[in-house]
Motif scaffolding. Structure first.
Motif, PDB file in Angstrom:
ATOM      1  N   VAL A  13       0.840  -1.202   0.000  1.00  0.00           N
ATOM      2  CA  VAL A  13       0.000   0.000   0.000  1.00  0.00           C
ATOM      3  C   VAL A  13       0.872   1.247   0.000  1.00  0.00           C
ATOM      4  N   LEU A  14       1.839   1.298   0.933  1.00  0.00           N
ATOM      5  CA  LEU A  14       2.752   2.437   0.998  1.00  0.00           C
ATOM      6  C   LEU A  14       3.539   2.590  -0.303  1.00  0.00           C
ATOM      7  N   GLY A  15       4.064   1.478  -0.787  1.00  0.00           N
ATOM      8  CA  GLY A  15       4.887   1.518  -1.992  1.00  0.00           C
ATOM      9  C   GLY A  15       4.119   1.960  -3.217  1.00  0.00           C
ATOM     10  N   SER A  16       2.843   1.603  -3.292  1.00  0.00           N
ATOM     11  CA  SER A  16       2.021   2.040  -4.422  1.00  0.00           C
ATOM     12  C   SER A  16       1.890   3.555  -4.441  1.00  0.00           C
ATOM     13  N   ILE A  17       1.714   4.138  -3.260  1.00  0.00           N
ATOM     14  CA  ILE A  17       1.597   5.607  -3.163  1.00  0.00           C
ATOM     15  C   ILE A  17       2.931   6.267  -3.478  1.00  0.00           C
ATOM     16  N   TYR A  18       4.023   5.738  -2.909  1.00  0.00           N
ATOM     17  CA  TYR A  18       5.344   6.302  -3.181  1.00  0.00           C
ATOM     18  C   TYR A  18       5.675   6.235  -4.671  1.00  0.00           C
ATOM     19  N   ALA A  19       5.310   5.128  -5.312  1.00  0.00           N
ATOM     20  CA  ALA A  19       5.624   4.970  -6.732  1.00  0.00           C
ATOM     21  C   ALA A  19       4.902   6.011  -7.574  1.00  0.00           C
ATOM     22  N   LEU A  20       3.637   6.293  -7.245  1.00  0.00           N
ATOM     23  CA  LEU A  20       2.902   7.302  -8.003  1.00  0.00           C
ATOM     24  C   LEU A  20       3.551   8.677  -7.869  1.00  0.00           C
ATOM     25  N   ILE A  21       3.977   9.016  -6.652  1.00  0.00           N
ATOM     26  CA  ILE A  21       4.626  10.315  -6.450  1.00  0.00           C
ATOM     27  C   ILE A  21       5.981  10.332  -7.152  1.00  0.00           C
ATOM     28  N   ALA A  22       6.721   9.234  -7.048  1.00  0.00           N
ATOM     29  CA  ALA A  22       8.051   9.165  -7.656  1.00  0.00           C
ATOM     30  C   ALA A  22       7.992   9.308  -9.167  1.00  0.00           C
ATOM     31  N   LEU A  23       6.903   8.874  -9.783  1.00  0.00           N
ATOM     32  CA  LEU A  23       6.773   9.020 -11.231  1.00  0.00           C
ATOM     33  C   LEU A  23       6.791  10.490 -11.638  1.00  0.00           C
ATOM     34  N   GLY A  24       6.176  11.345 -10.817  1.00  0.00           N
ATOM     35  CA  GLY A  24       6.203  12.776 -11.105  1.00  0.00           C
ATOM     36  C   GLY A  24       7.618  13.328 -11.068  1.00  0.00           C
ATOM     37  N   TYR A  25       8.393  12.915 -10.063  1.00  0.00           N
ATOM     38  CA  TYR A  25       9.790  13.345  -9.984  1.00  0.00           C
ATOM     39  C   TYR A  25      10.584  12.870 -11.196  1.00  0.00           C
ATOM     40  N   THR A  26      10.432  11.611 -11.525  1.00  0.00           N
ATOM     41  CA  THR A  26      11.311  11.015 -12.522  1.00  0.00           C
ATOM     42  C   THR A  26      10.975  11.496 -13.927  1.00  0.00           C
ATOM     43  N   MET A  27       9.697  11.782 -14.224  1.00  0.00           N
ATOM     44  CA  MET A  27       9.353  12.296 -15.546  1.00  0.00           C
ATOM     45  C   MET A  27       9.944  13.682 -15.763  1.00  0.00           C
ATOM     46  N   VAL A  28       9.840  14.538 -14.754  1.00  0.00           N
ATOM     47  CA  VAL A  28      10.387  15.890 -14.870  1.00  0.00           C
ATOM     48  C   VAL A  28      11.905  15.831 -14.984  1.00  0.00           C
ATOM     49  N   TYR A  29      12.542  14.998 -14.158  1.00  0.00           N
ATOM     50  CA  TYR A  29      13.995  14.892 -14.219  1.00  0.00           C
ATOM     51  C   TYR A  29      14.444  14.317 -15.561  1.00  0.00           C
ATOM     52  N   GLY A  30      13.700  13.336 -16.070  1.00  0.00           N
ATOM     53  CA  GLY A  30      14.082  12.718 -17.331  1.00  0.00           C
ATOM     54  C   GLY A  30      14.092  13.696 -18.484  1.00  0.00           C
ATOM     55  N   ILE A  31      13.232  14.719 -18.437  1.00  0.00           N
ATOM     56  CA  ILE A  31      13.149  15.673 -19.538  1.00  0.00           C
ATOM     57  C   ILE A  31      13.994  16.918 -19.292  1.00  0.00           C
ATOM     58  N   LEU A  32      13.947  17.460 -18.073  1.00  0.00           N
ATOM     59  CA  LEU A  32      14.627  18.723 -17.778  1.00  0.00           C
ATOM     60  C   LEU A  32      15.931  18.563 -17.004  1.00  0.00           C
ATOM     61  N   GLY A  33      16.083  17.423 -16.342  1.00  0.00           N
ATOM     62  CA  GLY A  33      17.277  17.236 -15.524  1.00  0.00           C
ATOM     63  C   GLY A  33      17.244  18.016 -14.230  1.00  0.00           C
ATOM     64  N   ILE A  34      16.043  18.372 -13.732  1.00  0.00           N
ATOM     65  CA  ILE A  34      15.917  19.091 -12.466  1.00  0.00           C
ATOM     66  C   ILE A  34      14.974  18.319 -11.553  1.00  0.00           C
ATOM     67  N   ILE A  35      15.079  18.568 -10.262  1.00  0.00           N
ATOM     68  CA  ILE A  35      14.220  17.922  -9.275  1.00  0.00           C
ATOM     69  C   ILE A  35      13.136  18.906  -8.853  1.00  0.00           C
ATOM     70  N   ASN A  36      11.892  18.518  -9.032  1.00  0.00           N
ATOM     71  CA  ASN A  36      10.760  19.369  -8.667  1.00  0.00           C
ATOM     72  C   ASN A  36      10.400  19.127  -7.206  1.00  0.00           C
ATOM     73  N   PHE A  37      11.088  19.830  -6.301  1.00  0.00           N
ATOM     74  CA  PHE A  37      10.862  19.609  -4.883  1.00  0.00           C
ATOM     75  C   PHE A  37       9.540  20.196  -4.394  1.00  0.00           C
ATOM     76  N   ALA A  38       8.794  20.846  -5.253  1.00  0.00           N
ATOM     77  CA  ALA A  38       7.448  21.308  -4.887  1.00  0.00           C
ATOM     78  C   ALA A  38       6.399  20.239  -5.160  1.00  0.00           C
ATOM     79  N   HIS A  39       6.824  19.076  -5.645  1.00  0.00           N
ATOM     80  CA  HIS A  39       5.870  18.035  -6.044  1.00  0.00           C
ATOM     81  C   HIS A  39       5.065  17.515  -4.863  1.00  0.00           C
ATOM     82  N   GLY A  40       5.697  17.383  -3.706  1.00  0.00           N
ATOM     83  CA  GLY A  40       4.980  16.917  -2.526  1.00  0.00           C
ATOM     84  C   GLY A  40       3.870  17.864  -2.115  1.00  0.00           C
ATOM     85  N   GLU A  41       4.081  19.155  -2.321  1.00  0.00           N
ATOM     86  CA  GLU A  41       3.042  20.131  -1.963  1.00  0.00           C
ATOM     87  C   GLU A  41       1.874  20.078  -2.940  1.00  0.00           C
TER      88      GLU A  41
END
Length: 311
Positions: A13-41
C-alpha cells in the motif's frame, strides 16, 4: 509469519503511493534534468481540494453513491493539480531553464514554502478528518491472521493500473515519443516538429495529476489531511526515484514499491532489532538510510539513469 505477511501488505500500500509520487519526480527529471521539490506540496493541494469538494458536493441533494462521488472528486482534483503544476512550470521553472542548476532548486523550495503557506491560510494549520468513502472493514487473508481492507485493495489496484497506463503512454503513443525525443535532445526534437515547451508542460501536468491521485489515496488511507502532509512523502518518493534510477519510469515504480516494503517491514521489526530502544514511529529512518546507501554505493539506482546530451 502473520506479522511478516501483514507488513508486506502494508508495504505494498505504501509503496504504491510512493511509486505514483516518484513518477512525477522522474518524468520531470528525465526531460529537464531538475528535481521538482514542490511536487509533494502538489500532493497536499490535491488532498485538500478533494476534501473541500467532497464537503461541498455532499451538501447538495444529489444522493451520489460513495464510489461515484470519489471518482467525480478525483477527476476534478486531478484537473486542479494539473493546472497548479502547469503554473509552477510556467512561472517558476521555465524562466530558469538555462540558469545554473542551483537556481531551479531554490525556486522549487520557494514554491514549496509558498504552497504550504497558502494551504495554511485557506484550510488552517489544524489537521482535518477525511471522510471514508471506501470500505474499511478488515478482510482476513485465508485465515493467516493478516488482514487487508477494501480501500487498501483499491489503492493497490488503482496504482498498478495507472502506472501501467502511464508506461503504455510513454512507450506507445505519439506524446510518449515526443517526451522521449525532448528528453534526449530538445533542440533536434524541435527541428522534427516537436514543441518542447508544450511537451514539458504536459509532463508537469501528468505529474500533477498523479500527485492528486496519490494525495487522495494517502488521505483515504490515513483518514486525515494537513498543510504539511506532502513534505515527508515527497522526500520519500524522491528517495524511491533515486533508488530505482531517477529519470527511469520503471525504476520509479520499482523503487517506490521496494521502499514501501522496506519501510513497512522495518517498522514491524525495528523494536525486536533494537531490543525495544526504537519503535515503529521511527520508520522514517529506513527511507533515508536507503537514500544514503544508494548514493554511496549505486548513485545511478537499480535500473540506471538515462543521461541525455542537452548541448
Amino acid at each position: 509469519m502473520d506479522i511478516l505477511l501483514q507488513q508486506i501488505l502494508n508495504g505494498l500500500v505504501l509503496g504504491s503511493i510512493y511509486a505514483l509520487i516518484a513518477l512525477g519526480y522522474t518524468m520531470v527529471y528525465g526531460i529537464l534534468g531538475i528535481i521538482n521539490f514542490a511536487h509533494g506540496e502538489v500532493l497536499m493541494i490535491g488532498a485538500m481540494v478533494a476534501l473541500t469538494l467532497i464537503t461541498l458536493i455532499t451538501q447538495l441533494p444529489l444522493g451520489l453513491p460513495p464510489w461515484v462521488l470519489l471518482v467525480l472528486v478525483l477527476l476534478m482534483t486531478m484537473g486542479v493539480c494539473a493546472s497548479v503544476s502547469y503554473l509552477i512550470e510556467r512561472f517558476a521553472y521555465r524562466p530558469l531553464r538555462h540558469a545554473p542548476r542551483l537556481a531551479p532548486l531554490i525556486s522549487a523550495i520557494g514554491v514549496s514554502v509558498l504552497l504550504q503557506t497558502l494551504a495554511m491560510i485557506i484550510w488552517s494549520r489544524n489537521p482535518m478528518t477525511y471522510p471514508q468513502l471506501l470500505p474499511s472493514t478488515p478482510i482476513d487473508l485465508f485465515g493467516s491472521g493478516a488482514t487487508i481492507t477494501g480501500k487498501e485493495i483499491v489503492i493497490i489496484a488503482t496504482s498498478f493500473s495507472v502506472m501501467a497506463l502511464l508506461l503504455l503512454i510513454v512507450q506507445k503513443t505519439k506524446l510518449g515519443r515526443a517526451m522521449r525525443a525532448t528528453a534526449e535532445q530538445p533542440n533536434v526534437a524541435a527541428l522534427m516538429g516537436v514543441n518542447p515547451n508544450r511537451v514539458i508542460s504536459i509532463t508537469f501536468m501528468l505529474g500533477g495529476a498523479l500527485a492528486a491521485l496519490a494525495g487522495i489515496m494517502m488521505a483515504t488511507n490515513y483518514g486525515n489531511v494537513h498543510f504539511s502532509m506532502g513534505f515527508i512523502p515527497g522526500l520519500k518518493a524522491f528517495t524511491a526515484a533515486v533508488l530505482g534510477g531517477i529519470g527511469n519510469i520503471q525504476g520509479a515504480m520499482l523503487g517506490g514499491l521496494l521502499l514501501g516494503l522496506i519501510e513497512a517491514i522495518g517498522a514491524g521489526y525495528i523494536s525486536d532489532w533494537t531490543g525495544g530502544l526504537l519503535g515503529s514511529n521511527y520508520q522514517d529512518i529506513f527511507a533515508f538510510m536507503v537514500l544514503i546507501l544508494v548514493l554511496v554505493f549505486r548513485p545511478r539506482g537499480l535500473l540506471g539513469e538515462r543521461v541525455s546530451d542537452r548541448a
